[in-house]
Design an enzyme around this catalytic site. Structure first.
Site, PDB file in Angstrom:
ATOM      1  N   ARG A   1      34.644  83.666 -25.022  1.00  0.00           N
ATOM      2  CA  ARG A   1      33.643  84.080 -24.040  1.00  0.00           C
ATOM      3  C   ARG A   1      34.403  84.517 -22.793  1.00  0.00           C
ATOM      4  O   ARG A   1      35.149  83.718 -22.208  1.00  0.00           O
ATOM      5  CB  ARG A   1      32.716  82.918 -23.706  1.00  0.00           C
ATOM      6  CG  ARG A   1      31.751  83.273 -22.621  1.00  0.00           C
ATOM      7  CD  ARG A   1      30.737  82.184 -22.392  1.00  0.00           C
ATOM      8  NE  ARG A   1      29.826  82.603 -21.358  1.00  0.00           N
ATOM      9  CZ  ARG A   1      29.522  81.866 -20.293  1.00  0.00           C
ATOM     10  NH1 ARG A   1      30.032  80.663 -20.152  1.00  0.00           N
ATOM     11  NH2 ARG A   1      28.694  82.312 -19.393  1.00  0.00           N
TER      12      ARG A   1
ATOM     13  N   LEU B   1      16.868  79.739 -19.067  1.00  0.00           N
ATOM     14  CA  LEU B   1      16.683  78.747 -18.009  1.00  0.00           C
ATOM     15  C   LEU B   1      17.490  77.504 -18.341  1.00  0.00           C
ATOM     16  O   LEU B   1      17.050  76.640 -19.108  1.00  0.00           O
ATOM     17  CB  LEU B   1      15.186  78.401 -17.868  1.00  0.00           C
ATOM     18  CG  LEU B   1      14.231  79.603 -17.745  1.00  0.00           C
ATOM     19  CD1 LEU B   1      12.773  79.142 -17.760  1.00  0.00           C
ATOM     20  CD2 LEU B   1      14.533  80.394 -16.468  1.00  0.00           C
TER      21      LEU B   1
ATOM     22  N   ASN C   1      21.222  75.340 -16.500  1.00  0.00           N
ATOM     23  CA  ASN C   1      21.686  75.049 -15.137  1.00  0.00           C
ATOM     24  C   ASN C   1      21.741  76.339 -14.335  1.00  0.00           C
ATOM     25  O   ASN C   1      21.349  76.398 -13.191  1.00  0.00           O
ATOM     26  CB  ASN C   1      23.052  74.366 -15.176  1.00  0.00           C
ATOM     27  CG  ASN C   1      22.905  72.890 -15.444  1.00  0.00           C
ATOM     28  OD1 ASN C   1      22.041  72.241 -14.863  1.00  0.00           O
ATOM     29  ND2 ASN C   1      23.711  72.366 -16.341  1.00  0.00           N
ATOM     30  N   GLY C   2      22.276  77.387 -14.992  1.00  0.00           N
ATOM     31  CA  GLY C   2      22.141  78.727 -14.431  1.00  0.00           C
ATOM     32  C   GLY C   2      20.891  79.357 -15.037  1.00  0.00           C
ATOM     33  O   GLY C   2      20.544  79.047 -16.178  1.00  0.00           O
TER      34      GLY C   2
ATOM     35  N   ARG D   1      22.063  76.666  -7.543  1.00  0.00           N
ATOM     36  CA  ARG D   1      22.198  77.959  -6.852  1.00  0.00           C
ATOM     37  C   ARG D   1      20.857  78.384  -6.267  1.00  0.00           C
ATOM     38  O   ARG D   1      19.812  78.207  -6.896  1.00  0.00           O
ATOM     39  CB  ARG D   1      22.667  79.050  -7.821  1.00  0.00           C
ATOM     40  CG  ARG D   1      24.069  78.871  -8.319  1.00  0.00           C
ATOM     41  CD  ARG D   1      24.517  80.141  -9.061  1.00  0.00           C
ATOM     42  NE  ARG D   1      25.682  79.883  -9.869  1.00  0.00           N
ATOM     43  CZ  ARG D   1      25.753  80.059 -11.187  1.00  0.00           C
ATOM     44  NH1 ARG D   1      24.706  80.525 -11.852  1.00  0.00           N
ATOM     45  NH2 ARG D   1      26.847  79.790 -11.844  1.00  0.00           N
TER      46      ARG D   1
ATOM     47  N   MET E   1      16.327  69.031 -14.345  1.00  0.00           N
ATOM     48  CA  MET E   1      14.889  69.324 -14.356  1.00  0.00           C
ATOM     49  C   MET E   1      14.060  68.126 -14.828  1.00  0.00           C
ATOM     50  O   MET E   1      12.944  67.914 -14.361  1.00  0.00           O
ATOM     51  CB  MET E   1      14.631  70.560 -15.234  1.00  0.00           C
ATOM     52  CG  MET E   1      13.204  71.008 -15.269  1.00  0.00           C
ATOM     53  SD  MET E   1      12.524  71.354 -13.616  1.00  0.00           S
ATOM     54  CE  MET E   1      12.827  73.102 -13.456  1.00  0.00           C
ATOM     55  N   ARG E   2      14.623  67.323 -15.752  1.00  0.00           N
ATOM     56  CA  ARG E   2      13.862  66.151 -16.223  1.00  0.00           C
ATOM     57  C   ARG E   2      13.586  65.193 -15.072  1.00  0.00           C
ATOM     58  O   ARG E   2      12.472  64.682 -14.931  1.00  0.00           O
ATOM     59  CB  ARG E   2      14.641  65.412 -17.319  1.00  0.00           C
ATOM     60  CG  ARG E   2      14.621  66.119 -18.632  1.00  0.00           C
ATOM     61  CD  ARG E   2      15.697  65.608 -19.538  1.00  0.00           C
ATOM     62  NE  ARG E   2      17.006  66.008 -19.050  1.00  0.00           N
ATOM     63  CZ  ARG E   2      18.101  66.113 -19.794  1.00  0.00           C
ATOM     64  NH1 ARG E   2      18.037  65.817 -21.061  1.00  0.00           N
ATOM     65  NH2 ARG E   2      19.244  66.494 -19.272  1.00  0.00           N
TER      66      ARG E   2
ATOM     67  N   GLY F   1      14.111  76.133 -20.689  1.00  0.00           N
ATOM     68  CA  GLY F   1      13.204  76.989 -21.460  1.00  0.00           C
ATOM     69  C   GLY F   1      12.876  76.424 -22.826  1.00  0.00           C
ATOM     70  O   GLY F   1      11.754  76.540 -23.314  1.00  0.00           O
TER      71      GLY F   1
END
Ligand code: ADP
Length: 412
Positions: free
Chosen positions: A103, A221, A223-224, A253, A296-297, A345
């Site tokens: 990557r 969706l 962490n970034g 961010r 998010m949790r 997501g």
């Protein structure tokens, strides 16, 4: 460190033949996976961490066994590769590697598709390192690590930016002085391209349609976070820009802000541009708004318990995401499906539900049961049947890198 006795170049017979070593190299870590590009079957995966320090360690999972951690002697990128290949040779004697796929974060304007690595590619990657000074040098270190352990192994670079090179100029240009673009490459490149491409292809397969006849918005969706308009199988607009800071609200961010804020804050706080940009990258987003962190949790739980900052963080996240999705439809001129992927997501029924209800005017209608019951790591539809669908498609960037690597090496 002994040289791994894994041979390169020829596909092995049997189910584990044609293995690809996928590497995602950071400055102090290397994530890796060994997988079959055809089936996606993984033999090994893990991460080398704290590289360059005496605490360097390698966490390896040899499927189906549980992960184990060991000290990594030497602690370099090369030591990770050498040890992984040693473990592969010991656990799977006779396995042949087809190649290594990397990557690579930034391919600039030169790389519009995955390429076989040779000296000229390394020179070009070095030349575009100014566009991703934290990432590209680490990606090159990964390539050189493989070269030094297995000099004859074919290597392929798969770029996070390449998928977005099909954006038209009106989507990729900023309205700034021309020279900033011509002399310094200031334009929108977009990122997460490997994921957006993977899930858009998967979504087309799920729908039994050709990518060429579909107009999708893919929302990665994690962490970034970024969202992309995919028209006829190619990216035509995306939310990230020159750097991954532009666009949606993310874990830490900020996403889009008024650039006038920098001068204003420099005057009031004495912070310089570098410090302010760092704060926008690591102290902002969901974490900055909620005070609960970037997970998010935890934010959903705090919001449900009445924490007003967490509630606001969710509201801003969803508002900005919905504005971006609706904006991306401008370039699509019609929406066939909205695709959710990434940790949020794929797993957050709450976020999907909030997004779908705010975007009802686009024709999206949540299937509340399907959305609430949607299982982890599975693909499925979370909207009612209709002309505009909402899908959850788990991303698998390693698999796409492995497939591209095999494709570039074999030409098949
Ligand atoms: P990365 O971008 O680092 O690959 P991921 O794609 O794994 O990260 O996404 C991480 C995000 O996914 C975190 O914000 C995490 O809280 C969120 N997430 C994971 N599982 C859930 C869940 N069940 N509900 C809500 N958010 C989740």
């Amino acid at each position: 460190m002994t040289k791994a006795s894994v041979s390169s170049g020829q596909p092995a017979g049997g189910g584990s033949g044609r293995l690809v070593l996928v590497l995602n190299s950071g400055s102090s870590s290397v994530k890796f996976a060994l997988l079959a590009p055809g089936s996606g079957e993984r033999l090994m995966a893990g991460i080398g961490e704290r590289l360059g320090t005496p605490e360097a360690a390698l966490r390896v999972q040899q499927f189906p066994a549980a992960a184990v951690e060991e000290r990594l002697h030497g602690g370099s990128h090369r030591d990770v590769v050498a040890r992984v290949l040693e473990l592969l040779a010991a656990g799977h004697p006779g396995v042949h590697l087809l190649g290594a796929g990397h990557r690579v974060v930034h391919g600039g304007e030169r790389f519009t598709f995955s390429v076989r690595v040779d000296n000229s590619v390394i020179v070009a990657l070095r030349a575009s390192s100014h566009l991703a000074p934290l990432h590209n040098p680490a990606n090159i270190a990964g390539i050189e690590a493989v070269r030094s352990v297995l000099p004859d192994l074919p290597q392929v670079a798969v770029f996070d930016t390449a998928f977005h090179q099909t954006m038209p100029p009106h989507a990729f240009r900023y309205a700034v002085p021309e020279k900033w673009y011509t002399d310094h490459g200031v334009r929108r490149y977009g990122f997460h391209g490997i994921s957006h491409r993977f899930v858009s292809e998967q979504a087309a397969a799920m729908l039994g349609r050709s990518p060429r006849e579909l107009r999708l918005v893919t929302a990665h969706l994690g962490n970034g976070c970024s969202a992309t308009a995919v028209r006829d199988g190619v990216s035509v607009d995306t939310t990230m820009g020159l750097t991954p800071l532009e666009g949606l609200v993310m874990g830490t961010r900020s996403g889009d802000v008024d650039p006038g804020m920098l001068d204003y804050l420099a005057g009031r706080t004495g912070m310089d541009v570098g410090q302010l940009i760092r704060a926008l990258n690591v102290d902002s987003g969901l974490q900055g708004l909620s005070g609960v962190g970037n997970d998010m949790r935890a934010i959903e739980a705090a919001a449900a318990a009445g924490n007003e900052r967490a509630q606001l963080a969710l509201a801003v996240f969803v508002h900005r995401l919905c504005k971006a999705i609706a904006g991306l439809v401008v370039e699509l001129e019609r929406l066939d499906a909205l695709v959710f992927t990434g940790g949020i997501g794929e797993n957050s029924a709450v976020i999907r539900s909030l997004v779908l209800s705010r975007l009802a005017f686009l024709g999206l209608a949540e299937d509340t049961r399907a959305n609430a019951d949607h299982g982890r790591h599975t693909a499925g539809r979370v909207s009612l049947a209709g002309p505009v669908l909402a899908l959850v498609v788990p991303t698998d960037e390693e698999l796409l890198i492995a497939r591209d690597t095999a494709h570039v090496i074999t030409g098949g």
